[in-house]
Design a protein around this motif. Structure first.
Motif, PDB file in Angstrom:
ATOM      1  N   PRO A  58      13.115 -14.246 -34.881  1.00 41.28           N
ATOM      2  CA  PRO A  58      11.654 -14.316 -34.993  1.00 41.28           C
ATOM      3  C   PRO A  58      11.045 -15.480 -34.223  1.00 41.28           C
ATOM      4  CG  PRO A  58      12.694 -15.111 -36.996  1.00 41.28           C
ATOM      5  CD  PRO A  58      13.782 -14.487 -36.175  1.00 41.28           C
ATOM      6  N   MET A  59       9.842 -15.236 -33.743  1.00 41.53           N
ATOM      7  CA  MET A  59       9.046 -16.305 -33.145  1.00 41.53           C
ATOM      8  C   MET A  59       8.490 -17.148 -34.286  1.00 41.53           C
ATOM      9  SD  MET A  59       6.978 -14.301 -30.104  1.00 41.53           S
ATOM     10  CE  MET A  59       6.583 -12.808 -31.036  1.00 41.53           C
ATOM     11  N   ILE A  60       8.675 -18.457 -34.217  1.00 41.13           N
ATOM     12  CA  ILE A  60       8.181 -19.330 -35.281  1.00 41.13           C
ATOM     13  C   ILE A  60       7.195 -20.379 -34.777  1.00 41.13           C
ATOM     14  CG2 ILE A  60      10.162 -18.984 -36.798  1.00 41.13           C
ATOM     15  CD1 ILE A  60      11.310 -21.624 -35.847  1.00 41.13           C
ATOM     16  N   SER A  61       7.076 -20.563 -33.481  1.00 38.61           N
ATOM     17  CA  SER A  61       6.057 -21.474 -32.962  1.00 38.61           C
ATOM     18  C   SER A  61       4.684 -20.841 -33.199  1.00 38.61           C
ATOM     19  CB  SER A  61       6.261 -21.724 -31.471  1.00 38.61           C
ATOM     20  OG  SER A  61       7.453 -22.438 -31.254  1.00 38.61           O
ATOM     21  N   GLY A  62       3.793 -21.602 -33.845  1.00 42.05           N
ATOM     22  CA  GLY A  62       2.479 -21.076 -34.178  1.00 42.05           C
ATOM     23  C   GLY A  62       2.416 -20.435 -35.550  1.00 42.05           C
ATOM     24  N   GLN A  63       3.568 -20.323 -36.217  1.00 41.25           N
ATOM     25  CA  GLN A  63       3.613 -19.771 -37.572  1.00 41.25           C
ATOM     26  C   GLN A  63       3.044 -20.814 -38.546  1.00 41.25           C
ATOM     27  OE1 GLN A  63       3.369 -17.433 -39.865  1.00 41.25           O
ATOM     28  NE2 GLN A  63       5.184 -16.372 -39.023  1.00 41.25           N
ATOM     29  N   GLY A  64       2.546 -20.388 -39.685  1.00 47.66           N
ATOM     30  CA  GLY A  64       1.997 -21.314 -40.663  1.00 47.66           C
ATOM     31  C   GLY A  64       3.069 -22.200 -41.272  1.00 47.66           C
ATOM     32  N   ALA A  65       2.744 -23.480 -41.454  1.00 47.01           N
ATOM     33  CA  ALA A  65       3.713 -24.425 -42.019  1.00 47.01           C
ATOM     34  C   ALA A  65       4.119 -24.027 -43.433  1.00 47.01           C
ATOM     35  CB  ALA A  65       3.128 -25.836 -42.017  1.00 47.01           C
ATOM     36  N   GLN A 156       4.634 -10.307 -33.790  1.00 47.28           N
ATOM     37  CA  GLN A 156       6.040 -10.663 -34.025  1.00 47.28           C
ATOM     38  C   GLN A 156       6.934  -9.568 -33.437  1.00 47.28           C
ATOM     39  OE1 GLN A 156       8.629 -12.646 -34.260  1.00 47.28           O
ATOM     40  NE2 GLN A 156       7.817 -13.644 -36.123  1.00 47.28           N
ATOM     41  N   HIS A 157       8.155  -9.923 -33.067  1.00 54.56           N
ATOM     42  CA  HIS A 157       9.065  -8.930 -32.492  1.00 54.56           C
ATOM     43  C   HIS A 157       9.210  -7.753 -33.450  1.00 54.56           C
ATOM     44  CE1 HIS A 157      10.065 -11.726 -29.362  1.00 54.56           C
ATOM     45  NE2 HIS A 157      10.670 -12.565 -30.168  1.00 54.56           N
ATOM     46  N   ALA A 158       8.966  -6.544 -32.948  1.00 51.93           N
ATOM     47  CA  ALA A 158       8.997  -5.358 -33.799  1.00 51.93           C
ATOM     48  C   ALA A 158      10.382  -5.118 -34.388  1.00 51.93           C
ATOM     49  CB  ALA A 158       8.550  -4.137 -32.999  1.00 51.93           C
ATOM     50  N   ASP A 159      11.429  -5.378 -33.603  1.00 53.13           N
ATOM     51  CA  ASP A 159      12.773  -5.118 -34.141  1.00 53.13           C
ATOM     52  C   ASP A 159      13.110  -6.095 -35.266  1.00 53.13           C
ATOM     53  OD1 ASP A 159      12.996  -7.284 -32.405  1.00 53.13           O
ATOM     54  OD2 ASP A 159      14.797  -6.550 -31.393  1.00 53.13           O
ATOM     55  N   TYR A 160      12.611  -7.333 -35.160  1.00 54.38           N
ATOM     56  CA  TYR A 160      12.818  -8.279 -36.253  1.00 54.38           C
ATOM     57  C   TYR A 160      12.029  -7.865 -37.492  1.00 54.38           C
ATOM     58  CZ  TYR A 160      11.991 -12.209 -39.309  1.00 54.38           C
ATOM     59  OH  TYR A 160      11.867 -12.981 -40.433  1.00 54.38           O
ATOM     60  N   LEU A 161      10.771  -7.469 -37.300  1.00 58.08           N
ATOM     61  CA  LEU A 161       9.955  -7.034 -38.433  1.00 58.08           C
ATOM     62  C   LEU A 161      10.628  -5.887 -39.176  1.00 58.08           C
ATOM     63  CD1 LEU A 161       6.337  -7.101 -36.933  1.00 58.08           C
ATOM     64  CD2 LEU A 161       7.288  -8.663 -38.640  1.00 58.08           C
ATOM     65  N   TYR A 162      11.187  -4.969 -38.424  1.00 59.24           N
ATOM     66  CA  TYR A 162      11.866  -3.819 -39.035  1.00 59.24           C
ATOM     67  C   TYR A 162      13.061  -4.263 -39.869  1.00 59.24           C
ATOM     68  CZ  TYR A 162      14.679   0.454 -39.283  1.00 59.24           C
ATOM     69  OH  TYR A 162      15.443   1.508 -39.708  1.00 59.24           O
ATOM     70  N   VAL A 163      13.880  -5.141 -39.319  1.00 65.35           N
ATOM     71  CA  VAL A 163      15.046  -5.642 -40.056  1.00 65.35           C
ATOM     72  C   VAL A 163      14.597  -6.426 -41.292  1.00 65.35           C
ATOM     73  CG1 VAL A 163      17.000  -7.251 -39.942  1.00 65.35           C
ATOM     74  CG2 VAL A 163      16.588  -5.657 -38.063  1.00 65.35           C
ATOM     75  N   ALA A 164      13.538  -7.227 -41.137  1.00 65.25           N
ATOM     76  CA  ALA A 164      13.037  -8.012 -42.264  1.00 65.25           C
ATOM     77  C   ALA A 164      12.533  -7.103 -43.378  1.00 65.25           C
ATOM     78  CB  ALA A 164      11.927  -8.948 -41.797  1.00 65.25           C
ATOM     79  N   LEU A 165      11.779  -6.080 -43.019  1.00 72.64           N
ATOM     80  CA  LEU A 165      11.262  -5.155 -44.031  1.00 72.64           C
ATOM     81  C   LEU A 165      12.396  -4.422 -44.746  1.00 72.64           C
ATOM     82  CD1 LEU A 165       8.191  -3.731 -42.085  1.00 72.64           C
ATOM     83  CD2 LEU A 165       8.107  -4.995 -44.240  1.00 72.64           C
ATOM     84  N   LEU A 205       0.404  -5.867 -31.741  1.00 75.15           N
ATOM     85  CA  LEU A 205      -0.893  -6.546 -31.811  1.00 75.15           C
ATOM     86  C   LEU A 205      -0.851  -7.907 -31.135  1.00 75.15           C
ATOM     87  CD1 LEU A 205      -1.693  -5.821 -35.559  1.00 75.15           C
ATOM     88  CD2 LEU A 205      -2.708  -4.684 -33.572  1.00 75.15           C
ATOM     89  N   ASP A 206      -2.017  -8.357 -30.669  1.00 72.01           N
ATOM     90  CA  ASP A 206      -2.122  -9.723 -30.175  1.00 72.01           C
ATOM     91  C   ASP A 206      -1.999 -10.676 -31.363  1.00 72.01           C
ATOM     92  OD1 ASP A 206      -2.484  -9.324 -27.425  1.00 72.01           O
ATOM     93  OD2 ASP A 206      -4.602  -8.863 -27.711  1.00 72.01           O
ATOM     94  N   GLY A 207      -1.242 -11.744 -31.200  1.00 70.73           N
ATOM     95  CA  GLY A 207      -1.057 -12.693 -32.285  1.00 70.73           C
ATOM     96  C   GLY A 207      -0.891 -14.109 -31.788  1.00 70.73           C
ATOM     97  N   GLU A 208      -0.682 -15.018 -32.716  1.00 72.54           N
ATOM     98  CA  GLU A 208      -0.563 -16.437 -32.394  1.00 72.54           C
ATOM     99  C   GLU A 208       0.883 -16.901 -32.270  1.00 72.54           C
ATOM    100  OE1 GLU A 208      -2.729 -18.553 -35.388  1.00 72.54           O
ATOM    101  OE2 GLU A 208      -4.484 -17.247 -35.210  1.00 72.54           O
ATOM    102  N   LEU A 209       1.822 -16.017 -32.578  1.00 73.30           N
ATOM    103  CA  LEU A 209       3.230 -16.406 -32.546  1.00 73.30           C
ATOM    104  C   LEU A 209       3.755 -16.412 -31.119  1.00 73.30           C
ATOM    105  CD1 LEU A 209       4.440 -14.234 -35.557  1.00 73.30           C
ATOM    106  CD2 LEU A 209       3.696 -16.627 -35.578  1.00 73.30           C
ATOM    107  N   ARG A 210       4.719 -17.270 -30.869  1.00 72.12           N
ATOM    108  CA  ARG A 210       5.258 -17.388 -29.518  1.00 72.12           C
ATOM    109  C   ARG A 210       6.618 -18.075 -29.553  1.00 72.12           C
ATOM    110  NH1 ARG A 210       0.672 -19.886 -26.813  1.00 72.12           N
ATOM    111  NH2 ARG A 210      -0.446 -18.953 -28.545  1.00 72.12           N
TER     112      ARG A 210
END
Length: 218
Positions: A58-65, A156-165, A205-210
């Motif tokens: 997962p991208m975590i830069s820009g994620q909430g602390a 967020q990376h779709a493949d990661y979101l799928y595994v997380a869900l 979607l456009d997001g803040e993660l990177r």
């Protein structure tokens, strides 16, 4: 979505996490010196993990602390069962977690791969989003969580979101998976094919993660 005791339990946990974060603010500058174990995966654009299946980390830069801290604490407690992440989390003190979370929350830089703009969801996906009441926690465009301990998921990376869900559907006694009463109740409503559709849309979607590459990996 009908509110159950798991919903209120989840809110109570989130509130406790938010209060703890407020009492223990992180130091982003100190966090920059504590991420040696993070950059080997989260600081390389396109890096893929292979456990429990192949997917982009997962991208975590820009994620909430608040979310980063809550996730690391969940690994410490065994509520998230990923051997590598749990081993890393267990090595961190409460202050370390706060500092690392503050560092990544404030980290900026060019996105490694900007997500394409997504149109309106298909009728099928719109129904799935409504069924899961996803916006009620993850907020507008799935990038403005209603609580600090909830993640931004847009882009967020779709493949990661799928595994997380899928991980919320795993039996609590399993070697892998995640234990969260609210998310488990939501994820178990869907087939894996439906979860994949949800992940594909939210990831587009456009997001803040990177991913902000470390200088040694540029």
């Amino acid at each position: 979505m009908k509110k159950t005791w798991t919903h209120f339990f989840g809110l109570a946990v989130a509130l406790a996490t938010s209060l703890a974060s407020a009492q223990n603010p992180g130091d982003a500058k100190a966090g920059a010196g504590k991420i040696a174990m993070c950059i080997g995966c989260h600081g390389i654009p396109g890096y893929q993990g292979s456990f429990p299946e192949v997917h982009k980390v997962p991208m975590i830069s820009g994620q909430g602390a608040g979310y980063i801290a809550a996730a690391l604490q969940a690994y410490q407690k065994g509520e998230r069962r990923h051997p590598t992440m749990r081993g890393i989390a267990e090595s961190l003190s409460e202050q370390d977690i706060a500092d690392v979370a503050a560092f990544y929350a404030g980290q900026t830089g060019p996105a490694s791969s900007a997500p394409a703009k997504a149109g309106e969801p298909s009728a099928q996906v719109a129904q799935l989003l409504q069924k899961g009441a996803c916006v009620s926690c993850h907020g507008d465009n799935f990038s403005k969580p209603l609580d600090a301990s909830y993640p931004k998921i847009a882009g967020q990376h779709a493949d990661y979101l799928y595994v997380a869900l899928k991980s919320y559907k795993v039996d609590p006694g399993s070697y892998v998976g995640r234990s969260n009463g609210v998310m488990a109740g939501i994820a178990k409503q869907f087939s894996n094919a439906e979860l994949k559709e949800l992940a594909r849309y939210v990831g587009s979607l456009d997001g803040e993660l990177r991913v902000v590459p470390e200088s040694r990996f540029r």
